[in-house]
Structures are given as C-alpha cells and as structure tokens.
Enzyme design. Structure first.
Site, mmCIF file in Angstrom:
data_model
loop_
_atom_site.group_PDB
_atom_site.id
_atom_site.type_symbol
_atom_site.label_atom_id
_atom_site.label_comp_id
_atom_site.label_asym_id
_atom_site.label_seq_id
_atom_site.Cartn_x
_atom_site.Cartn_y
_atom_site.Cartn_z
ATOM 1 N N SER A 20 -17.184 -53.723 2.004
ATOM 2 C CA SER A 20 -16.150 -54.415 2.782
ATOM 3 C C SER A 20 -14.727 -54.095 2.339
ATOM 4 O O SER A 20 -13.849 -53.856 3.165
ATOM 5 C CB SER A 20 -16.377 -55.929 2.726
ATOM 6 O OG SER A 20 -17.623 -56.258 3.284
ATOM 7 N N LYS A 69 -24.909 -66.418 0.742
ATOM 8 C CA LYS A 69 -24.908 -66.587 2.199
ATOM 9 C C LYS A 69 -25.482 -67.934 2.654
ATOM 10 O O LYS A 69 -25.135 -68.434 3.727
ATOM 11 C CB LYS A 69 -25.673 -65.445 2.871
ATOM 12 C CG LYS A 69 -24.964 -64.104 2.768
ATOM 13 C CD LYS A 69 -25.707 -63.011 3.515
ATOM 14 C CE LYS A 69 -25.013 -61.665 3.346
ATOM 15 N NZ LYS A 69 -25.638 -60.608 4.150
ATOM 16 N N ASP A 106 -24.214 -60.608 10.662
ATOM 17 C CA ASP A 106 -25.280 -59.705 10.192
ATOM 18 C C ASP A 106 -26.308 -59.436 11.296
ATOM 19 O O ASP A 106 -26.740 -58.307 11.489
ATOM 20 C CB ASP A 106 -26.005 -60.308 8.980
ATOM 21 C CG ASP A 106 -25.251 -60.100 7.683
ATOM 22 O OD1 ASP A 106 -24.444 -59.156 7.595
ATOM 23 O OD2 ASP A 106 -25.471 -60.885 6.740
#
Length: 248
Positions: A20, A69, A106
């Site tokens: 990222s 997450k 995702d």
C-alpha cells in the site's frame, strides 16, 4: 484535488513489506496529489490504534491489514453492510462528522481478479485459512455463485482439516485459494500443507500473496498444469476501491 495535507496510511503489524505505501506514494506523485501522503502505522497491538488517531489529526483514510481486519471493528463508529456481512474491515473512511466508518474492498479486488479465469467447470472452491482475508474471499465467491469449503489447522464445524485433503477433495474443488500468509517473503520456501500432486489443468490456484511474485504454492500447482495467479492485481483493484471510498 483533495484539500491540503491529507494523510492516509496502513494499520498492521510487521508491515515494512507493504504494497500500500509504495502504491499510494507513487499514485500521489503521478496524479499530482502533492498534499497527500501515505504512512505505515506498525502497531504491536490493536489497543495502540487510538494513539495513532490521536497523534495524526489530519488522517483522512486508512487501510487495515493482518492481523487487525477483524479486531479493528469495535474501534469504529459504523461499518458498511458488506463489511458487516463479511466480518472484516480493510478500509476506514473518516466522515465529515469525524466518525470512523469501516468498509471491505478485499472482496471486490478478489472478485475482479478471479473472474477472467473462470470457466464453466469452476463450481467449487477450497479456501485455505479462516481469517479476515478468507472471509472476504468467501463473500466474493458467494457473489459469483461458487460454493466453497474452508480449510484450517484447527477443527471447526464448517472447515476441513488439512490432513483430510485427498484426491476426492481436489476432484470436488476446482479452485484452491491460499488466504494464509504462508510463503510470504522472507519465508519463501514455505507452502500450505496440501497434496499438490492432485492439481491438474482443470484447477485454478490463486494466492493472495504477491511477494514473492510466484510462491511455492503457485509453483507446485503450475507444475501440475494448474492456472495460477498471485494477489498483485487483487491489491491494485482493492486499493483503487479504497481511494474511491475515501473520496466519497
């Protein structure tokens, strides 16, 4: 262009390898978002998340990666319907009111990346792993009408144990997806413990890992004739989706 001094970043643990930061730093440079920056926030525990917010008042958006997450959700004010269904968040938007809203991009990235490979006989998938990424993959497969089974080292009601995977399992599951970090650099000699000799040209082997470009999982599957793909394109798709979410 976004207003001045917008900071974005990634929440995770041991994330120096992260896709990222490089991706968004290059994106900001290429697209002349001169007042946007991207930073890695490498935290030891999810309990450290509030201090990241406190020390970075100009944050406008965050990505979330392993292992947070799922555990990040209680720290958010709201989550999108899809993120709620999945049970995992990998994108956080800072709303105009200053609230934190969680999303999942995702599933979108995986779906877009897998779709071009699908043929009529690809009806069922094996998902290696049960974490946040695996949940997003399962959601995407639901959207595609593909049934699936989870594989885990721990016995659970809805999972298959690695030791039970055999020729019949491979006959019944034409897509095998690695959602575990096994094989990620620097541990590039590792691979999930499945019987690779049962892969065939009828199979797709998809690895969410992108570093290295070709994991042992992919190499072993390719050797048996399987169609293979790594997670790089999925990451690009999910990153662009995150950018749209942040700019809502």
């Amino acid at each position: 262009m976004l207003p001045n001094n917008k900071k974005f970043g990634l929440i995770g643990k041991d994330i120096s390898y992260s896709f990222s930061k490089k991706y968004f730093t290059e994106k900001f440079a290429q697209d002349l978002y001169e007042d946007c920056s991207y930073e890695n926030f490498d935290i030891l525990n999810i309990e450290d998340f509030p201090s990241v917010l406190k020390n970075n008042p100009n944050l406008k958006g965050l990505n979330v990666t392993i292992p947070y997450k799922e555990s990040i959700i209680p720290y958010l004010d709201t989550v999108s319907d899809k993120a709620f269904q999945i049970g995992a968040v990998n994108v956080i938007r800072f709303t105009k009111k200053g609230n934190l809203k969680g999303y999942n991009s995702d599933w979108f990235g995986f779906k877009k990346s897998l779709e071009p490979l699908l043929q009529v006989h690809h009806k069922k998938a094996l998902i290696l792993g049960t974490g946040g990424a695996a949940k997003a993959v399962a959601f995407a497969l639901d959207q595609l009408g593909i049934t699936y089974s989870f594989v885990s080292r721990e016995a659970n009601p809805n999972t298959i144990d690695y030791s039970l995977i055999n020729a019949t399992t491979f006959d019944n599951h034409q897509i095998i997806i690695n959602c575990t970090p096994v094989g990620t650099s620097p541990n590039t000699k590792e691979f999930p413990p499945i019987p690779y000799n049962y892969f065939s040209k009828q199979h797709i082997a998809f690895d969410l890992i992108y570093n290295p470009e070709e994991t042992q999982f992919l190499k072993k599957a390719k050797k048996q004739g399987a169609v293979t793909k790594n997670g790089y394109e999925m990451l690009v798709f999910q990153a662009e989706k995150a950018w749209k979410i942040w700019n809502k």
